[in-house]
Design a protein around this motif. Sequence first.
Motif: not given
Length: 530
Positions: A60, A129-130, A150, A218
Amino acid sequence: MTSRRRKTLLFIMVALAALLPPAAFLAISWFQTVHEMDGQLNRYASTVVDRSDEIFGSAESTLAALSKQLEPHCGDATVQALRRTVYESLYFQEATLSANGSVLCSSQRVYDTPQPIDYAENRVVPERGIHISPPVALARENTVSIIIHYRAGDTAMLGLQLNPVLLGDPVRKYAAEDEVTLLVQRNDGAILSQFGFSPTMPADELKGNRVLRQSSRYPIRVVAVGSPTWLLHSWRQNALIFSSLGLLTSALLFVLLLYLARHQFSPGASLHDALVDGQFHVYYQPVLDTESGLCVGAEALLRWQHPQLGLVMPGMFIPAAEESGFIVELTKWLMGRVVTDVAALLKENPRFYVSLNVSPQHFDDPKLLADVKAIFGERVAPNQIVFEVTENQLMNEDKAQEMMKNVRAMGTLLAIDDFGSGYSSLKYLSSFPFDYLKIDKTFVDAIGTESVTAGLVDTIVQMAGQLKLKTVAEGVESPVQLTHLRRLKVNCVQGWLFSKALPTDQFLAYVAANKTYVLGPGAAQRAKYG
Ligand code: C2E
Ligand code: CA
Ligand code: CA
């Protein structure tokens, strides 16, 4: 509790002592193993969660930095930056720039025409975010990678490819050895990485203990599953230690039970059971006045009606009762029975007496006086009770003197039993306050024989006369003995010539029939046979 119940209880306790500790320790070892295994699984899962957080965190921050730094075009600067990212990274195989669902360039090459992304997941452009896509075989790369995306503009995104194996690196080698399967999953269940004992089996089908750790950064979690084989293997090792403890406990319990059993099945305990079961009876042997031939008293004698052995004589159980101390309880019971059986007879015949044998240890017990008062109380006049004590009981002179004084003070009478068979000396006789002297059967047996003791009965009677003691001759079996004892003016006689010891009803009938019976010529024969 009866001895049969006690035996059943002991049997149950022995069975429990044999089975329970090993079973309990096996169960404990099982729980202990499961507990240990859960701890180990938790440690594995936590390590993998930390590792995943670290890798995805690194992805990230790398991608965030790139997105700030790059224009979404595949110029030289972009490709250089992508290459540097991979080069400098510990984890990522390739970095890509995509737009509108196609890869424009990567750290490895710049495409002439954008390469469409086949796999829908890999086209997702995260808002913030991812986005982590589960690994698929990428046709163009021929690798299996996790793709991390991303956002890098309206339709563009930056991506990193990650070898799923890296997520499990810190524990993979231990986990495989220990027969553990670890899964890194997205929260929706998509598997990011699976390794260990069953690297391909669907997660739901994995059997064994499982623990789950959730990442706090996450939307991913780690499931660790310990295989049944590992559990059994670990348990076997623990069980070995724990079952030794179980066996040791069993052995200790056995020793304890053995000790208990020795106590519970001691002669004292079986006598106690017999008393509770009502197996003891009191028989009364008539004592006759030698002059008048009237029944003037009786000696209370114990009998044990044993369920298997039949009628057991006192010689068989009195020693055990004395040794175990049970004799005190037994004699107290006997006193109670005497009250029940003959209190009425004694009341009707104030000159009638009943004699009881008192064992040494009971005679030494200061509580005897209280027992006598409590049991006989007002129901029997004290002077109608005679305590028979043997010569051996007088060895402790001071104690015996004291007790005899107290017994006499109560009004109860005393007889010296089996006189001549023990260690008595004249000194004893003169210093103790006896009322009766019971001439032992051995001297009576000797009457009319050639035995050296034949004349001793004469001496004993003469001596008793000087000491002003009443005499009772025991074990009179023949008319010759009776004639001789009458000639010696022995006061009372007791023996099979007249009657054996009788159960209460027969004894009361005997007394009723012999109240006016006078011993005379031929009377002995009548008494014996009639
Ligand atoms: P002991 O006090 O000398 O009792 C007399 C014993 O001689 C009795 O035996 C009686 O049945 C027996 N006997 C009486 N006349 C004759 C006879 O003519 N011929 C023969 N051969 N025997 C005769 P028993 O009832 O077997 O008692 C044995 C001993 O057991 C008693 O001897 C006494 O020492 C003891 N005993 C009995 N009952 C009690 C009791 O309640 N308490 C205590 N401490 N001892 C008792
Ligand atoms: Ca006696
Ligand atoms: Ca005796």
